[in-house]
Enzyme design. Structure first.
Site, mmCIF file in Angstrom:
data_model
loop_
_atom_site.group_PDB
_atom_site.id
_atom_site.type_symbol
_atom_site.label_atom_id
_atom_site.label_comp_id
_atom_site.label_asym_id
_atom_site.label_seq_id
_atom_site.Cartn_x
_atom_site.Cartn_y
_atom_site.Cartn_z
ATOM 1 C CB SER A 126 -14.136 27.789 18.711
ATOM 2 O OG SER A 126 -12.966 27.439 19.385
HETATM 3 N N1 SAH Z 1 -12.850 23.350 22.048
HETATM 4 C C1 SAH Z 1 -13.008 24.080 23.254
HETATM 5 C C2 SAH Z 1 -12.290 25.402 23.147
HETATM 6 C C3 SAH Z 1 -11.686 25.833 24.435
HETATM 7 S S1 SAH Z 1 -10.603 27.206 24.321
HETATM 8 C C4 SAH Z 1 -14.478 24.225 23.588
HETATM 9 O O1 SAH Z 1 -15.305 23.676 22.855
HETATM 10 O O2 SAH Z 1 -14.819 24.847 24.600
HETATM 11 C C5 SAH Z 1 -9.041 26.414 24.296
HETATM 12 C C6 SAH Z 1 -8.638 25.659 25.515
HETATM 13 O O3 SAH Z 1 -7.297 25.234 25.344
HETATM 14 C C7 SAH Z 1 -8.679 26.432 26.819
HETATM 15 O O4 SAH Z 1 -9.557 25.808 27.701
HETATM 16 C C8 SAH Z 1 -7.236 26.368 27.327
HETATM 17 O O5 SAH Z 1 -7.127 26.239 28.726
HETATM 18 C C9 SAH Z 1 -6.733 25.134 26.624
HETATM 19 N N2 SAH Z 1 -5.277 25.024 26.509
HETATM 20 C C10 SAH Z 1 -4.366 25.981 26.212
HETATM 21 N N3 SAH Z 1 -3.127 25.456 26.217
HETATM 22 C C11 SAH Z 1 -3.265 24.140 26.516
HETATM 23 C C12 SAH Z 1 -2.358 23.051 26.686
HETATM 24 N N4 SAH Z 1 -1.047 23.181 26.552
HETATM 25 N N5 SAH Z 1 -2.859 21.847 26.991
HETATM 26 C C13 SAH Z 1 -4.184 21.647 27.149
HETATM 27 N N6 SAH Z 1 -5.092 22.627 27.010
HETATM 28 C C14 SAH Z 1 -4.639 23.862 26.696
#
Ligand code: SAH
Length: 279
Positions: A126
């Site tokens: 993000s």
């Molecule tokens: N805060 C993270 C943002 C990653 S993007 C960072 O700093 O990089 C959001 C993430 O949520 C993705 O990696 C995706 O795979 C994950 N995601 C989506 N649905 C999910 C779920 N049900 N359980 C765990 N992770 C999930």
């Protein structure tokens, strides 16, 4: 906060969460048993502390950022503050954590721009202003530091590293094995004993660490999973993107109060979708 709408969510309330601490150390997938908890304030010096006076980074700086990435981070934080982000602890964490270490080496030069960046498998880290905003919402108005925090969507682990500085314990769930493993490798040098990375479906929450003072999701569905509400402590706050209207995500804050859950709908956001199951 200037809520676009604020109302009692009328969300079904689970049985009052127990304040009792679960047994520690809990067993966590991928990391084995975590080391004893340490206060975020007393985390060992390491690359995360590189921005702090008198501390040294043990990891060489990547090329392209110059020798002093701390100055670049300070500039990023100054821009965020100019945009109105004002929570000191959140800004301090953003000033300290080296975002460039969490992105692909080809993207290092963009690490301190206010932009989301790809982290593989169609997912993104993000943008800093959104991360700062969500952390600010979690910290706002709290009289005590954050205790246990549940993070949905570890991704590259950047926000987990920020949360490590703001909360006593961080439980971070990722559904994509490759990203979970990558985040584990990225975070390893920091030895953040209060961060527990778990390969799991975040839609189910993580009951072993509940109740949580805060729940933060980096992925958005059409509603807030009931498990998150059940696992939110009384007095706790949840911040997540939710598409209350199909295709239009907004940031939603849910406060669990004695009277029930109170939902506040904030600005439009764009997060990756919340998906169920592991992959
Ligand atoms: N805060 C993270 C943002 C990653 S993007 C960072 O700093 O990089 C959001 C993430 O949520 C993705 O990696 C995706 O795979 C994950 N995601 C989506 N649905 C999910 C779920 N049900 N359980 C765990 N992770 C999930």
């Amino acid at each position: 906060m200037s809520p676009a709408s604020r109302r009692s969510a009328g969300l079904p309330l689970a049985a009052a969460p127990s304040r009792t601490r679960p047994g520690f150390p809990v067993r966590l997938a991928g990391l084995g048993a975590p080391a004893p908890a340490v206060q975020a304030a007393s985390l060992p010096a390491g690359p995360l502390a590189a921005a702090l006076p008198g501390s040294r980074s043990l990891v060489p700086m990547p090329s392209g950022l110059g020798l002093d990435s701390s100055a670049v981070r300070q500039a990023m934080v100054a821009r965020l503050a100019a945009q109105g982000l004002s929570e000191p602890a959140a800004l301090q964490a953003l000033a300290a954590v080296e975002r460039h270490r969490f992105v692909d080496s080809a993207l290092v030069n963009q690490a301190y721009e206010d932009t989301s960046l790809p982290i593989g498998l169609g997912q993104t880290i993000s943008k800093p202003s959104v991360v700062a905003r969500m952390l600010e919402l979690l910290l706002q108005g709290r009289s005590r530091p954050l205790g246990r925090v549940l993070e949905i969507g570890t991704g590259c682990g950047y926000q987990s590293a920020l949360l490590a500085r703001l909360a006593r314990e961080v439980y971070s769930l990722e559904r994509l094995r490759a990203l979970h493993e990558q985040a584990r490798d990225k975070l390893r040098p920091w030895r953040l004993h209060n961060v527990h990375l778990i390969l799991g479906d975040g839609m189910l929450g993580y009951p072993k660490g509940a109740p949580y003072d805060a729940i933060i999701s980096a992925a958005g569905g059409e509603s807030v999973p009931q498990a998150w509400l059940d696992q939110l402590a009384l007095g706790g706050r949840l911040v997540a993107p939710v598409a209350l209207v199909p295709g239009r995500q907004t940031l939603v804050v849910i406060d669990r109060t004695e009277q029930g859950c109170v939902q506040t709908v904030l600005e439009a956001v764009h997060f990756v979708p919340l998906k169920s199951g592991l992959a």
